[in-house]
Design a protein around this motif. Structure first.
Motif, PDB file in Angstrom:
ATOM      1  N   SER A  17     -12.271 -13.273 -12.709  1.00  0.00           N
ATOM      2  CA  SER A  17     -12.709 -14.492 -12.036  1.00  0.00           C
ATOM      3  C   SER A  17     -14.229 -14.593 -12.094  1.00  0.00           C
ATOM      4  N   GLY A  18     -14.738 -15.751 -11.685  1.00  0.00           N
ATOM      5  CA  GLY A  18     -16.165 -15.931 -11.485  1.00  0.00           C
ATOM      6  C   GLY A  18     -17.024 -15.633 -12.687  1.00  0.00           C
ATOM      7  N   ILE A  19     -18.079 -14.878 -12.461  1.00  0.00           N
ATOM      8  CA  ILE A  19     -19.052 -14.566 -13.511  1.00  0.00           C
ATOM      9  C   ILE A  19     -18.395 -13.803 -14.654  1.00  0.00           C
ATOM     10  N   GLY A  20     -17.563 -12.822 -14.343  1.00  0.00           N
ATOM     11  CA  GLY A  20     -16.931 -12.025 -15.391  1.00  0.00           C
ATOM     12  C   GLY A  20     -16.033 -12.852 -16.289  1.00  0.00           C
ATOM     13  N   ARG A  21     -15.271 -13.745 -15.692  1.00  0.00           N
ATOM     14  CA  ARG A  21     -14.406 -14.621 -16.487  1.00  0.00           C
ATOM     15  C   ARG A  21     -15.247 -15.529 -17.384  1.00  0.00           C
ATOM     16  N   ALA A  22     -16.343 -16.046 -16.834  1.00  0.00           N
ATOM     17  CA  ALA A  22     -17.217 -16.922 -17.621  1.00  0.00           C
ATOM     18  C   ALA A  22     -17.871 -16.168 -18.771  1.00  0.00           C
ATOM     19  N   ILE A  23     -18.276 -14.923 -18.522  1.00  0.00           N
ATOM     20  CA  ILE A  23     -18.896 -14.117 -19.583  1.00  0.00           C
ATOM     21  C   ILE A  23     -17.876 -13.810 -20.676  1.00  0.00           C
ATOM     22  N   VAL A  51      -7.882 -18.370 -23.562  1.00  0.00           N
ATOM     23  CA  VAL A  51      -9.059 -18.158 -24.407  1.00  0.00           C
ATOM     24  C   VAL A  51      -8.699 -17.261 -25.590  1.00  0.00           C
ATOM     25  N   PRO A  52      -8.657 -17.785 -26.801  1.00  0.00           N
ATOM     26  CA  PRO A  52      -8.397 -16.948 -27.978  1.00  0.00           C
ATOM     27  C   PRO A  52      -9.481 -15.870 -28.126  1.00  0.00           C
ATOM     28  N   GLY A  53      -9.031 -14.686 -28.534  1.00  0.00           N
ATOM     29  CA  GLY A  53      -9.983 -13.598 -28.733  1.00  0.00           C
ATOM     30  C   GLY A  53     -10.171 -12.703 -27.541  1.00  0.00           C
ATOM     31  N   VAL A  54      -9.413 -12.960 -26.465  1.00  0.00           N
ATOM     32  CA  VAL A  54      -9.487 -12.118 -25.270  1.00  0.00           C
ATOM     33  C   VAL A  54      -8.272 -11.215 -25.210  1.00  0.00           C
ATOM     34  N   GLU A  55      -8.516  -9.924 -25.044  1.00  0.00           N
ATOM     35  CA  GLU A  55      -7.452  -8.914 -24.947  1.00  0.00           C
ATOM     36  C   GLU A  55      -7.475  -8.340 -23.535  1.00  0.00           C
ATOM     37  N   PRO A  56      -6.446  -8.587 -22.730  1.00  0.00           N
ATOM     38  CA  PRO A  56      -6.476  -8.171 -21.321  1.00  0.00           C
ATOM     39  C   PRO A  56      -6.070  -6.711 -21.119  1.00  0.00           C
ATOM     40  N   HIS A  57      -6.808  -6.033 -20.236  1.00  0.00           N
ATOM     41  CA  HIS A  57      -6.483  -4.638 -19.912  1.00  0.00           C
ATOM     42  C   HIS A  57      -6.752  -4.399 -18.434  1.00  0.00           C
ATOM     43  N   PRO A  58      -5.714  -4.422 -17.597  1.00  0.00           N
ATOM     44  CA  PRO A  58      -5.920  -4.138 -16.176  1.00  0.00           C
ATOM     45  C   PRO A  58      -6.395  -2.703 -15.972  1.00  0.00           C
ATOM     46  N   VAL A  59      -7.528  -2.549 -15.315  1.00  0.00           N
ATOM     47  CA  VAL A  59      -8.063  -1.223 -14.996  1.00  0.00           C
ATOM     48  C   VAL A  59      -9.070  -1.393 -13.874  1.00  0.00           C
ATOM     49  N   ASP A  60      -9.156  -0.398 -13.020  1.00  0.00           N
ATOM     50  CA  ASP A  60     -10.130  -0.387 -11.926  1.00  0.00           C
ATOM     51  C   ASP A  60     -11.297   0.489 -12.357  1.00  0.00           C
ATOM     52  N   VAL A  61     -12.527  -0.045 -12.305  1.00  0.00           N
ATOM     53  CA  VAL A  61     -13.687   0.732 -12.754  1.00  0.00           C
ATOM     54  C   VAL A  61     -13.919   1.964 -11.897  1.00  0.00           C
ATOM     55  N   VAL A  62     -13.319   2.019 -10.724  1.00  0.00           N
ATOM     56  CA  VAL A  62     -13.442   3.218  -9.894  1.00  0.00           C
ATOM     57  C   VAL A  62     -12.670   4.388 -10.512  1.00  0.00           C
ATOM     58  N   ALA A 208     -25.282 -23.641  -5.079  1.00  0.00           N
ATOM     59  CA  ALA A 208     -24.877 -22.560  -5.982  1.00  0.00           C
ATOM     60  C   ALA A 208     -24.794 -23.080  -7.409  1.00  0.00           C
ATOM     61  N   ILE A 209     -25.096 -22.214  -8.354  1.00  0.00           N
ATOM     62  CA  ILE A 209     -24.950 -22.569  -9.762  1.00  0.00           C
ATOM     63  C   ILE A 209     -23.584 -22.119 -10.262  1.00  0.00           C
ATOM     64  N   ALA A 210     -23.158 -22.688 -11.356  1.00  0.00           N
ATOM     65  CA  ALA A 210     -21.866 -22.329 -11.939  1.00  0.00           C
ATOM     66  C   ALA A 210     -21.951 -20.958 -12.609  1.00  0.00           C
ATOM     67  N   PRO A 211     -20.866 -20.198 -12.635  1.00  0.00           N
ATOM     68  CA  PRO A 211     -20.883 -18.891 -13.306  1.00  0.00           C
ATOM     69  C   PRO A 211     -21.220 -18.999 -14.790  1.00  0.00           C
ATOM     70  N   GLU A 212     -20.969 -20.161 -15.384  1.00  0.00           N
ATOM     71  CA  GLU A 212     -21.304 -20.351 -16.801  1.00  0.00           C
ATOM     72  C   GLU A 212     -22.799 -20.239 -17.055  1.00  0.00           C
ATOM     73  N   ALA A 213     -23.626 -20.506 -16.042  1.00  0.00           N
ATOM     74  CA  ALA A 213     -25.073 -20.357 -16.202  1.00  0.00           C
ATOM     75  C   ALA A 213     -25.437 -18.892 -16.428  1.00  0.00           C
ATOM     76  N   VAL A 214     -24.738 -17.992 -15.748  1.00  0.00           N
ATOM     77  CA  VAL A 214     -24.974 -16.560 -15.942  1.00  0.00           C
ATOM     78  C   VAL A 214     -24.432 -16.125 -17.299  1.00  0.00           C
ATOM     79  N   ALA A 215     -23.283 -16.671 -17.683  1.00  0.00           N
ATOM     80  CA  ALA A 215     -22.722 -16.370 -19.003  1.00  0.00           C
ATOM     81  C   ALA A 215     -23.683 -16.810 -20.107  1.00  0.00           C
ATOM     82  N   ASP A 216     -24.347 -17.949 -19.910  1.00  0.00           N
ATOM     83  CA  ASP A 216     -25.336 -18.404 -20.888  1.00  0.00           C
ATOM     84  C   ASP A 216     -26.468 -17.387 -21.034  1.00  0.00           C
ATOM     85  N   ALA A 217     -26.896 -16.811 -19.911  1.00  0.00           N
ATOM     86  CA  ALA A 217     -27.969 -15.815 -19.947  1.00  0.00           C
ATOM     87  C   ALA A 217     -27.532 -14.564 -20.696  1.00  0.00           C
ATOM     88  N   VAL A 218     -26.301 -14.130 -20.445  1.00  0.00           N
ATOM     89  CA  VAL A 218     -25.766 -12.964 -21.155  1.00  0.00           C
ATOM     90  C   VAL A 218     -25.667 -13.254 -22.649  1.00  0.00           C
TER      91      VAL A 218
END
Length: 241
Positions: A17-23, A51-62, A208-218
Motif C-alpha cells: 500500500s501507499g508509498i511502497g505500492r507506488a514505488i 501491474v505487469p512486471g510485479v512478482e508478489p512475495h509475502p514476507v515480513d522484514v522482521v 498531504a502529497i500523493a505517494p506517487e510523488a515519492v515514487a517519482d523521487a525514487v
C-alpha cells in the motif's frame, strides 16, 4: 530475459500500500522486474494482477531468515538484483508518557531491524557484482522531532544514519539513496491508537502529497547515470513547514 540487455530486478519492501505500492508500480512501469514484498498477501496479489512486471512475495522484514532466503532465490532465478528499496515501516505515534511500549518495539523492529535485515540480505550480492542501488524510505522525521513522534523520529533518524554509513562503507559500484518524505496520503496514520497523537495527525495531514510523488523521487535517483549517486532527497507538500 535477454542476456545482452537483461531486465533489471528491483526488490521493494512494504509494497502492499501507499508509498511502497507506488514505488513498485513506478519501477515496473520503468522496465524493472519488481519483487514486491509485504505481510499482506492479498494486497500483493492485487498489485501483481494490476501491474505487469510485479512478482508478489509475502514476507515480513522482521523475519531475517525469510528475507535472506527470498533474496537468494531471486538472484538464483533471475541472475541478478539491481535495486533494493527498503520501504517497510510503521508509525503508531504517541507521547512517551503514554507508555505504549509494545508499539515502540514494533517501530524499532520494522523501521530499524527491518532495514538492517534488508541490507544484510542484499549487500553480499551487490558487493559480489560491484553494482546495485540501495534506496531507503526515511522521513522528514529523520531531521526534526514533533511531540508524539519521539520514537518514530528516532527510528527514522536511525534509518538515515544506517543508510549514510552504508554509503560510506560500500564499494564504488554501489549507489545509496535516502528519500525522506513529508506528509503523504497513506495508511500509516491508521495504526495510531493514542488519541492525542491521532487528533494531532488529523490536523497535520490536511495537506498531504500523493505517494506517487515519492515514487517519482525514487525513479529519478534510480534512473540517473551509474556514475551519479543521489544521496538524499526530501520531498514534502509546499504547505508543510
Amino acid at each position: 530475459m535477454n542476456d545482452t540487455n537483461p531486465t533489471p530486478v528491483a526488490l521493494v519492501t512494504g509494497a502492499s500500500s501507499g508509498i511502497g505500492r507506488a514505488i513498485a508500480t513506478r519501477l515496473a512501469q520503468d522496465g524493472h522486474h519488481v519483487i514486491a514484498t509485504a505481510r499482506r498477501a492479498d494486497r500483493l496479489a492485487d498489485l501483481a494482477a494490476q501491474v505487469p512486471g510485479v512478482e508478489p512475495h509475502p514476507v515480513d522484514v522482521v523475519d531475517r531468515d525469510a528475507l535472506v532466503t527470498l533474496v537468494d532465490d531471486v538472484v538464483a532465478r533471475h541472475g541478478r538484483i539491481d535495486v533494493a528499496v527498503a520501504n517497510a515501516g510503521v508509525m503508531p505515534l504517541s507521547r512517551l508518557d503514554a507508555g505504549l511500549v509494545q508499539e515502540w518495539d514494533r517501530m524499532v523492529d520494522v523501521n530499524v531491524r527491518g532495514l538492517l535485515h534488508t541490507i544484510h540480505a542484499v549487500l553480499g550480492h551487490f558487493t559480489s557484482a560491484d553494482r546495485g542501488h540501495f534506496v531507503t524510505t526515511a522521513s522528514v522525521g529523520a531531521h526534526e522531532v514533533d511531540a508524539t513522534a519521539a520514537v518514530y523520529a528516532g527510528t527514522k533518524h536511525a534509518a538515515w544514519a544506517i543508510t549514510e554509513g552504508l554509503r560510506l562503507e560500500s564499494s564504488p559500484g554501489i549507489r545509496v539513496t535516502t528519500v525522506s518524505p513529508g506528509v503523504v496520503a497513506s495508511e500509516l496514520a491508521a495504526g495510531i491508537t493514542d488519541p492525542t497523537a491521532r487528533d494531532a495527525m488529523a490536523v497535520y495531514r490536511r495537506h498531504a502529497i500523493a505517494p506517487e510523488a515519492v515514487a517519482d523521487a525514487v525513479a529519478y535517483a534510480v534512473g540517473t547515470s551509474p556514475d551519479i549517486d543521489v544521496n538524499e532527497i526530501l520531498v514534502r507538500p509546499v504547505r508543510q513547514r
